[in-house]
Design an enzyme around this catalytic site. Structure first.
Site, PDB file in Angstrom:
ATOM      1  N   ARG A   1      -4.456   0.144  -7.324  1.00 15.68           N
ATOM      2  CA  ARG A   1      -3.342   0.855  -6.682  1.00 15.68           C
ATOM      3  C   ARG A   1      -2.764   1.911  -7.618  1.00 15.68           C
ATOM      4  O   ARG A   1      -2.150   2.876  -7.182  1.00 15.68           O
ATOM      5  CB  ARG A   1      -2.216  -0.114  -6.308  1.00 15.68           C
ATOM      6  CG  ARG A   1      -2.611  -1.162  -5.289  1.00 15.68           C
ATOM      7  CD  ARG A   1      -1.361  -1.862  -4.767  1.00 15.68           C
ATOM      8  NE  ARG A   1      -1.636  -3.120  -4.100  1.00 15.68           N
ATOM      9  CZ  ARG A   1      -1.951  -3.234  -2.810  1.00 15.68           C
ATOM     10  NH1 ARG A   1      -2.070  -2.166  -2.056  1.00 15.68           N
ATOM     11  NH2 ARG A   1      -2.173  -4.425  -2.282  1.00 15.68           N
TER      12      ARG A   1
ATOM     13  N   PHE B   1     -14.444   3.383   2.428  1.00 12.80           N
ATOM     14  CA  PHE B   1     -13.403   2.602   1.767  1.00 12.80           C
ATOM     15  C   PHE B   1     -12.915   3.333   0.530  1.00 12.80           C
ATOM     16  O   PHE B   1     -13.692   3.682  -0.352  1.00 12.80           O
ATOM     17  CB  PHE B   1     -13.940   1.212   1.419  1.00 12.80           C
ATOM     18  CG  PHE B   1     -12.846   0.276   1.034  1.00 12.80           C
ATOM     19  CD1 PHE B   1     -12.024  -0.290   2.003  1.00 12.80           C
ATOM     20  CD2 PHE B   1     -12.600  -0.026  -0.295  1.00 12.80           C
ATOM     21  CE1 PHE B   1     -10.981  -1.142   1.654  1.00 12.80           C
ATOM     22  CE2 PHE B   1     -11.568  -0.874  -0.660  1.00 12.80           C
ATOM     23  CZ  PHE B   1     -10.754  -1.431   0.319  1.00 12.80           C
ATOM     24  N   VAL B   2     -11.609   3.577   0.469  1.00  9.31           N
ATOM     25  CA  VAL B   2     -11.038   4.311  -0.664  1.00  9.31           C
ATOM     26  C   VAL B   2      -9.927   3.488  -1.325  1.00  9.31           C
ATOM     27  O   VAL B   2      -9.357   2.599  -0.701  1.00  9.31           O
ATOM     28  CB  VAL B   2     -10.460   5.679  -0.219  1.00  9.31           C
ATOM     29  CG1 VAL B   2     -11.560   6.614   0.266  1.00  9.31           C
ATOM     30  CG2 VAL B   2      -9.385   5.518   0.860  1.00  9.31           C
TER      31      VAL B   2
ATOM     32  N   ASP C   1      -5.644  -0.380  -2.318  1.00 12.76           N
ATOM     33  CA  ASP C   1      -6.237  -1.358  -3.218  1.00 12.76           C
ATOM     34  C   ASP C   1      -7.594  -1.835  -2.752  1.00 12.76           C
ATOM     35  O   ASP C   1      -7.959  -1.716  -1.584  1.00 12.76           O
ATOM     36  CB  ASP C   1      -5.338  -2.593  -3.294  1.00 12.76           C
ATOM     37  CG  ASP C   1      -5.393  -3.401  -2.000  1.00 12.76           C
ATOM     38  OD1 ASP C   1      -5.035  -2.847  -0.940  1.00 12.76           O
ATOM     39  OD2 ASP C   1      -5.846  -4.565  -2.034  1.00 12.76           O
TER      40      ASP C   1
ATOM     41  N   GLY D   1       0.789  -1.237   0.000  1.00 14.17           N
ATOM     42  CA  GLY D   1       0.000   0.000   0.000  1.00 14.17           C
ATOM     43  C   GLY D   1       0.815   1.279   0.000  1.00 14.17           C
ATOM     44  O   GLY D   1       0.421   2.283  -0.586  1.00 14.17           O
TER      45      GLY D   1
ATOM     46  N   ASP E   1       0.172   3.553   4.000  1.00 15.89           N
ATOM     47  CA  ASP E   1      -0.803   4.296   3.215  1.00 15.89           C
ATOM     48  C   ASP E   1      -1.875   4.936   4.090  1.00 15.89           C
ATOM     49  O   ASP E   1      -2.239   6.081   3.910  1.00 15.89           O
ATOM     50  CB  ASP E   1      -1.430   3.389   2.122  1.00 15.89           C
ATOM     51  CG  ASP E   1      -1.925   2.049   2.668  1.00 15.89           C
ATOM     52  OD1 ASP E   1      -1.856   1.818   3.892  1.00 15.89           O
ATOM     53  OD2 ASP E   1      -2.389   1.219   1.860  1.00 15.89           O
TER      54      ASP E   1
ATOM     55  N   LYS F   1      -8.027   7.646   8.851  1.00 17.99           N
ATOM     56  CA  LYS F   1      -9.481   7.477   8.732  1.00 17.99           C
ATOM     57  C   LYS F   1     -10.155   7.885  10.027  1.00 17.99           C
ATOM     58  O   LYS F   1      -9.744   7.448  11.105  1.00 17.99           O
ATOM     59  CB  LYS F   1      -9.786   6.008   8.437  1.00 17.99           C
ATOM     60  CG  LYS F   1     -10.946   5.814   7.499  1.00 17.99           C
ATOM     61  CD  LYS F   1     -11.190   4.358   7.221  1.00 17.99           C
ATOM     62  CE  LYS F   1     -10.914   4.012   5.772  1.00 17.99           C
ATOM     63  NZ  LYS F   1     -11.428   2.677   5.418  1.00 17.99           N
TER      64      LYS F   1
ATOM     65  N   ASP G   1      -6.067   3.071   9.916  1.00 14.36           N
ATOM     66  CA  ASP G   1      -7.495   2.760  10.036  1.00 14.36           C
ATOM     67  C   ASP G   1      -7.740   2.232  11.447  1.00 14.36           C
ATOM     68  O   ASP G   1      -7.891   3.009  12.384  1.00 14.36           O
ATOM     69  CB  ASP G   1      -7.874   1.766   8.930  1.00 14.36           C
ATOM     70  CG  ASP G   1      -9.352   1.424   8.918  1.00 14.36           C
ATOM     71  OD1 ASP G   1     -10.127   2.164   9.539  1.00 14.36           O
ATOM     72  OD2 ASP G   1      -9.734   0.418   8.288  1.00 14.36           O
TER      73      ASP G   1
HETATM   74  P1  IMP Z   1      -5.179  -0.740  10.062  1.00 11.51           P
HETATM   75  O1  IMP Z   1      -4.242  -1.869  10.390  1.00 11.51           O
HETATM   76  O2  IMP Z   1      -6.627  -1.110  10.268  1.00 11.51           O
HETATM   77  O3  IMP Z   1      -4.819   0.614  10.683  1.00 11.51           O
HETATM   78  O4  IMP Z   1      -5.193  -0.527   8.502  1.00 11.51           O
HETATM   79  C1  IMP Z   1      -4.110  -0.333   7.807  1.00 11.51           C
HETATM   80  C2  IMP Z   1      -4.137  -1.081   6.499  1.00 11.51           C
HETATM   81  O5  IMP Z   1      -5.466  -1.453   6.092  1.00 11.51           O
HETATM   82  C3  IMP Z   1      -3.649  -0.160   5.440  1.00 11.51           C
HETATM   83  O6  IMP Z   1      -2.259  -0.288   5.268  1.00 11.51           O
HETATM   84  C4  IMP Z   1      -4.414  -0.590   4.225  1.00 11.51           C
HETATM   85  O7  IMP Z   1      -3.703  -1.599   3.553  1.00 11.51           O
HETATM   86  C5  IMP Z   1      -5.677  -1.174   4.726  1.00 11.51           C
HETATM   87  N1  IMP Z   1      -6.813  -0.216   4.592  1.00 11.51           N
HETATM   88  C6  IMP Z   1      -7.461   0.445   5.587  1.00 11.51           C
HETATM   89  N2  IMP Z   1      -8.441   1.220   5.100  1.00 11.51           N
HETATM   90  C7  IMP Z   1      -8.416   1.062   3.749  1.00 11.51           C
HETATM   91  C8  IMP Z   1      -9.195   1.627   2.661  1.00 11.51           C
HETATM   92  O8  IMP Z   1     -10.108   2.441   2.820  1.00 11.51           O
HETATM   93  N3  IMP Z   1      -8.847   1.203   1.419  1.00 11.51           N
HETATM   94  C9  IMP Z   1      -7.853   0.316   1.160  1.00 11.51           C
HETATM   95  N4  IMP Z   1      -7.098  -0.222   2.147  1.00 11.51           N
HETATM   96  C10 IMP Z   1      -7.375   0.148   3.430  1.00 11.51           C
HETATM   97 MG    MG Z   2      -1.505  -1.938   3.565  1.00  5.50          MG
END
Ligand code: IMP
Ligand code: MG
Length: 189
Positions: A171, A158-159, A165, A50, A106, A137, A109
């Site tokens: 991507r 979701f983006v 991706d 990402g 990237d 986010k 979340d």
């Molecule tokens: P976290 O571990 O939930 O903080 O999320 C981080 C990872 O989830 C990022 O590196 C992304 O790969 C994926 N991710 C989270 N939100 C999105 C989204 O809206 N679109 C695509 N990938 C996302």
């Molecule tokens: Mg990722």
């Protein structure tokens, strides 16, 4: 053509480019003397896949003597659109001992990815660990972890694009966009 899959553009390539330049000058300042010693080791650690597009734009604007060490984490296997728990898949971390690290992802979340990676990096005894994400986010349940540098706050949707991706596609879109509901499979929509 994948452009017909786009619902709307949330952040245009022009805004991304301006913001990446601002982040790069902030990071350059923070990783240069007197903030870090002149002979410091600096390693940029992008989370693949990402962070690939963001990080490649970012590092080309950092006039620092630095190395790049990639990590691979899987949290959204296949067509999932919500985090399934972060798992380290691959790491290439030789030489980060005593290095000032900048972990680049990237998007922040749930925070699972950074919660997994920061202690893991710290166990290699680097000089410091800082974090940079392009997007944060705004969730109802916040991530309980923050980053040192971020590009934009976005709503909880979701983006894709600019490295992000859906099922490993999109991507290569140059803007951050949302997808039309009919291209996201119904079980995840
Ligand atoms: P976290 O571990 O939930 O903080 O999320 C981080 C990872 O989830 C990022 O590196 C992304 O790969 C994926 N991710 C989270 N939100 C999105 C989204 O809206 N679109 C695509 N990938 C996302
Ligand atoms: Mg990722």
């Amino acid at each position: 053509m994948i452009s017909s899959h786009i619902d709307r553009v949330l952040i245009s390539r022009e805004r991304i480019s301006r913001r990446v330049a601002e982040l790069a000058s902030q990071i350059t300042r923070d990783f240069s003397p007197p903030r870090v010693a002149a002979d410091s080791r600096i390693t940029i650690v992008p989370v693949m896949t990402g962070a690939m597009v963001f990080c490649s734009d970012l590092v080309r604007q950092l006039p620092l003597r630095l190395r790049i060490s990639t990590l691979r984490v899987s949290s959204y296997p296949g067509a999932a659109t919500s985090s399934q728990g972060a798992k380290l898949v691959e790491a290439q971390l030789e030489g980060i001992v005593d290095s000032h690290l900048l972990l680049v992802d990237d998007i922040l979340d749930s925070g699972n990815t950074l919660r997994l990676l920061i202690p893991m990096l710290q166990s290699y005894k680097p000089a410091s660990v800082r974090t940079c994400v392009l997007l944060r986010k705004k969730r109802e349940r916040p991530a309980e972890i923050d980053v040192d540098y971020y590009g934009f706050d976005i709503p909880d949707e979701f983006v894709v694009g600019y490295g992000l991706d859906y099922d490993d596609f999109y991507r290569n879109l140059p803007d951050i966009v949302s997808l039309k509901p009919d291209v996201v499979s119904p079980k995840d929509a």
